[in-house]
Design a protein around this motif. Structure first.
Motif, PDB file in Angstrom:
ATOM      1  N   THR A   1     -17.194 -69.279  -7.388  1.00 52.87           N
ATOM      2  CA  THR A   1     -18.024 -68.590  -8.382  1.00 52.87           C
ATOM      3  C   THR A   1     -18.046 -67.086  -8.141  1.00 52.87           C
ATOM      4  OG1 THR A   1     -19.402 -70.565  -8.633  1.00 52.87           O
ATOM      5  CG2 THR A   1     -20.339 -68.475  -9.376  1.00 52.87           C
ATOM      6  N   GLY A   2     -18.001 -66.690  -6.879  1.00 50.41           N
ATOM      7  CA  GLY A   2     -18.018 -65.268  -6.567  1.00 50.41           C
ATOM      8  C   GLY A   2     -16.656 -64.608  -6.626  1.00 50.41           C
ATOM      9  N   VAL A   3     -15.620 -65.307  -6.145  1.00 54.30           N
ATOM     10  CA  VAL A   3     -14.326 -64.647  -5.971  1.00 54.30           C
ATOM     11  C   VAL A   3     -13.537 -64.533  -7.269  1.00 54.30           C
ATOM     12  CG1 VAL A   3     -12.892 -66.666  -5.397  1.00 54.30           C
ATOM     13  CG2 VAL A   3     -12.385 -64.450  -4.367  1.00 54.30           C
ATOM     14  N   PHE A   4     -13.613 -65.516  -8.159  1.00 56.02           N
ATOM     15  CA  PHE A   4     -12.757 -65.464  -9.348  1.00 56.02           C
ATOM     16  C   PHE A   4     -13.078 -64.269 -10.251  1.00 56.02           C
ATOM     17  CE2 PHE A   4     -11.842 -66.906 -13.786  1.00 56.02           C
ATOM     18  CZ  PHE A   4     -10.481 -66.692 -13.721  1.00 56.02           C
ATOM     19  N   PRO A   5     -14.355 -64.024 -10.617  1.00 57.97           N
ATOM     20  CA  PRO A   5     -14.621 -62.825 -11.412  1.00 57.97           C
ATOM     21  C   PRO A   5     -14.201 -61.540 -10.707  1.00 57.97           C
ATOM     22  CG  PRO A   5     -16.483 -64.331 -11.514  1.00 57.97           C
ATOM     23  CD  PRO A   5     -15.576 -64.845 -10.441  1.00 57.97           C
ATOM     24  N   ARG A   6     -14.329 -61.508  -9.370  1.00 54.84           N
ATOM     25  CA  ARG A   6     -13.936 -60.318  -8.624  1.00 54.84           C
ATOM     26  C   ARG A   6     -12.437 -60.085  -8.697  1.00 54.84           C
ATOM     27  NH1 ARG A   6     -15.203 -61.305  -2.934  1.00 54.84           N
ATOM     28  NH2 ARG A   6     -12.983 -61.286  -2.398  1.00 54.84           N
ATOM     29  N   LEU A   7     -11.643 -61.153  -8.635  1.00 54.94           N
ATOM     30  CA  LEU A   7     -10.196 -61.013  -8.742  1.00 54.94           C
ATOM     31  C   LEU A   7      -9.794 -60.465 -10.106  1.00 54.94           C
ATOM     32  CD1 LEU A   7      -9.062 -64.345  -7.035  1.00 54.94           C
ATOM     33  CD2 LEU A   7      -8.784 -62.034  -6.116  1.00 54.94           C
ATOM     34  N   VAL A   8     -10.423 -60.965 -11.152  1.00 56.23           N
ATOM     35  CA  VAL A   8     -10.108 -60.494 -12.504  1.00 56.23           C
ATOM     36  C   VAL A   8     -10.491 -59.029 -12.658  1.00 56.23           C
ATOM     37  CG1 VAL A   8     -10.580 -60.793 -14.963  1.00 56.23           C
ATOM     38  CG2 VAL A   8     -10.314 -62.807 -13.491  1.00 56.23           C
ATOM     39  N   ALA A   9     -11.690 -58.668 -12.191  1.00 59.78           N
ATOM     40  CA  ALA A   9     -12.151 -57.283 -12.322  1.00 59.78           C
ATOM     41  C   ALA A   9     -11.244 -56.330 -11.556  1.00 59.78           C
ATOM     42  CB  ALA A   9     -13.590 -57.172 -11.825  1.00 59.78           C
ATOM     43  N   GLY A  10     -10.849 -56.715 -10.335  1.00 63.71           N
ATOM     44  CA  GLY A  10      -9.981 -55.847  -9.544  1.00 63.71           C
ATOM     45  C   GLY A  10      -8.612 -55.656 -10.169  1.00 63.71           C
ATOM     46  N   ALA A  11      -8.069 -56.726 -10.737  1.00 63.82           N
ATOM     47  CA  ALA A  11      -6.758 -56.625 -11.380  1.00 63.82           C
ATOM     48  C   ALA A  11      -6.821 -55.718 -12.604  1.00 63.82           C
ATOM     49  CB  ALA A  11      -6.275 -58.012 -11.781  1.00 63.82           C
ATOM     50  N   ALA A  12      -7.875 -55.864 -13.396  1.00 64.68           N
ATOM     51  CA  ALA A  12      -8.016 -55.023 -14.587  1.00 64.68           C
ATOM     52  C   ALA A  12      -8.170 -53.553 -14.198  1.00 64.68           C
ATOM     53  CB  ALA A  12      -9.213 -55.491 -15.406  1.00 64.68           C
ATOM     54  N   GLU A  13      -8.933 -53.307 -13.139  1.00 66.66           N
ATOM     55  CA  GLU A  13      -9.106 -51.931 -12.679  1.00 66.66           C
ATOM     56  C   GLU A  13      -7.779 -51.345 -12.217  1.00 66.66           C
ATOM     57  OE1 GLU A  13     -11.718 -49.404  -9.377  1.00 66.66           O
ATOM     58  OE2 GLU A  13     -12.036 -51.565  -9.653  1.00 66.66           O
ATOM     59  N   ASP A  14      -6.993 -52.124 -11.466  1.00 63.37           N
ATOM     60  CA  ASP A  14      -5.681 -51.660 -11.017  1.00 63.37           C
ATOM     61  C   ASP A  14      -4.792 -51.260 -12.189  1.00 63.37           C
ATOM     62  OD1 ASP A  14      -6.273 -52.056  -8.373  1.00 63.37           O
ATOM     63  OD2 ASP A  14      -5.161 -53.938  -8.179  1.00 63.37           O
ATOM     64  N   ALA A  15      -4.857 -52.055 -13.260  1.00 65.17           N
ATOM     65  CA  ALA A  15      -3.986 -51.825 -14.407  1.00 65.17           C
ATOM     66  C   ALA A  15      -4.553 -50.814 -15.399  1.00 65.17           C
ATOM     67  CB  ALA A  15      -3.718 -53.149 -15.119  1.00 65.17           C
ATOM     68  N   GLY A  16      -5.795 -50.389 -15.198  1.00 66.77           N
ATOM     69  CA  GLY A  16      -6.428 -49.455 -16.126  1.00 66.77           C
ATOM     70  C   GLY A  16      -6.714 -50.069 -17.486  1.00 66.77           C
ATOM     71  N   ILE A  17      -7.044 -51.358 -17.473  1.00 65.94           N
ATOM     72  CA  ILE A  17      -7.323 -52.065 -18.717  1.00 65.94           C
ATOM     73  C   ILE A  17      -8.630 -52.825 -18.575  1.00 65.94           C
ATOM     74  CG2 ILE A  17      -4.872 -52.345 -19.278  1.00 65.94           C
ATOM     75  CD1 ILE A  17      -5.087 -55.237 -18.257  1.00 65.94           C
ATOM     76  N   LYS A  18      -9.026 -53.495 -19.646  1.00 70.94           N
ATOM     77  CA  LYS A  18     -10.165 -54.394 -19.605  1.00 70.94           C
ATOM     78  C   LYS A  18      -9.660 -55.823 -19.416  1.00 70.94           C
ATOM     79  CE  LYS A  18     -12.871 -51.517 -22.786  1.00 70.94           C
ATOM     80  NZ  LYS A  18     -13.541 -51.475 -24.119  1.00 70.94           N
TER      81      LYS A  18
END
Length: 364
Positions: free
Chosen positions: A249-266
């Motif tokens: 529950t904690g890690v999956f949203p964090r992985l998505v948020a980090g990937a989007a930040e890396d790519a400069g997207i939402k």
């Protein structure tokens, strides 16, 4: 603790790609294999003394596959790899590296990857296992891309495999584990591509203080095999279900948020998110918290259960075969598992390889 592999290293260290641009590394073919025996959740529920819909209602798992007595992890892995090679149009003799993720190896040593090398006839390949549980495919992908980036031209292809035969490591009376796990294998062939397509960045992490959340406690150097460990089910999977649920529950949203930040997207801009899915219903329920529409998730665990290191690449192979990925799509691979470990990889999906005899279909 997290580490990040940046794709610019691979794309610039060897100069221009022969087809234009700098060289990157792409998934050139995928394949999967499931044992023939299928066990519906209703049948398993009854064997556990539960109502026929108990497992499916709580997990979303309708069935799982179970290996035959004569099948080991290497057999499943070689079958999946053979299909990935065929789709990529690459001969086993042209593979330079085999990286295999598993928690259920053929034996403690040698590596199961070496068994697969022999089965495939991939005589030129170096071969080793990675032990990162259900994150094994992402860890293996990072290792393969890093290895390819350091090769001189022309670089060979690499093969990354995830495989589990969990059925040999289950206590049939433990509903917390028997309800979830299945057997299967999936693989991907990694080969060169011109920028801007390719794999990266890849981010890996782990927290060893939580190694006891999911483990097979006996059979290693700390608790060697004995009559007592066998009688006490020490060679089967032990899992703290509440701790695992909290971790996911904690890690999956964090992985998505980090990937989007890396790519400069939402997150909404990702074409597809392919997660590990130990409990398909739980992972699907986290879409909103991760900023995703449920349609962005590739959920394939309903028909296979938790197949560990094979879970993510199996879902990816399903997405490719079902035409859910098109050239240019930004695809996120999100893995998490025992250790605890986690990893994510952004993939700018490549156009079909003109040399492939069966290029994957894109979305209409």
């Amino acid at each position: 603790m997290e580490s990040v592999w940046q794709p610019s290293v691979a794309r610039t260290s060897h100069g221009p790609h022969p087809h234009g641009g700098h060289r990157g590394w792409a998934i050139r073919g995928t394949g999967s294999y499931l044992p023939a025996r299928r066990v519906p959740s209703g049948e398993l529920s009854r064997s556990l003394g539960l109502g026929p819909s108990w497992i499916e209602e709580r997990t979303g798992i309708r069935s799982r596959h179970v290996a035959d007595p004569g099948q080991a992890s290497s057999d499943l892995a070689a079958a999946a790899a053979d299909r990935a090679l065929a789709r990529a149009g690459v001969a086993a003799a042209d593979i330079g590296l085999i990286v295999l993720g598993t928690s259920t190896p053929d034996e403690l040593g040698p590596s199961t990857a070496c068994r697969v090398q022999a089965l495939l006839g991939a005589g030129r390949a170096a071969a080793f296992d990675v032990s990162a549980a259900c994150t094994g495919f992402v860890y293996g992908l990072s290792a393969a891309v890093g290895w390819l980036a350091g090769r001189p031209d022309p670089a060979p292809h690499a093969l990354v495999i995830g495989v589990e035969v969990y059925s040999r490591f289950l206590n049939s009376a433990d509903r917390a584990t028997a309800a979830l796990f299945g057997d299967g294998a999936a693989a991907a062939v990694i080969g060169p591509v011109a920028a801007p397509h390719g794999i990266g960045p890849v981010t890996l992490g782990s927290d060893g203080s939580r190694a006891g959340d999911v483990l097979i406690p006996a059979g290693g150097s700390r608790v060697p095999a004995s009559a007592g460990t066998v009688a006490g089910h020490g060679h089967t999977i032990h899992m703290d279900g509440r701790a695992v649920r909290d971790f996911i529950t904690g890690v999956f949203p964090r992985l998505v948020a980090g990937a989007a930040e890396d790519a400069g997207i939402k997150p909404a801009d990702l074409a597809l998110v392919v997660p590990h899915q130990p409990n398909p219903r739980l992972v699907a329920s986290l879409a909103g918290e991760a900023g995703l529409d449920p349609a962005q998730l590739m959920i394939a665990g309903h028909d296979v259960g938790n197949i560990g290191a094979a879970s993510l690449p199996y879902a990816l192979d399903r997405a490719v075969r079902e035409g859910r990925i098109a050239p240019g799509d930004l695809v996120l691979l999100a893995g998490f598992g025992a250790g605890v470990t986690w990893g994510r990889a952004l993939v700018a999906w490549p156009p079909p390889d003109p040399h492939s005899p069966d290029p994957p279909a894109g979305r209409p």
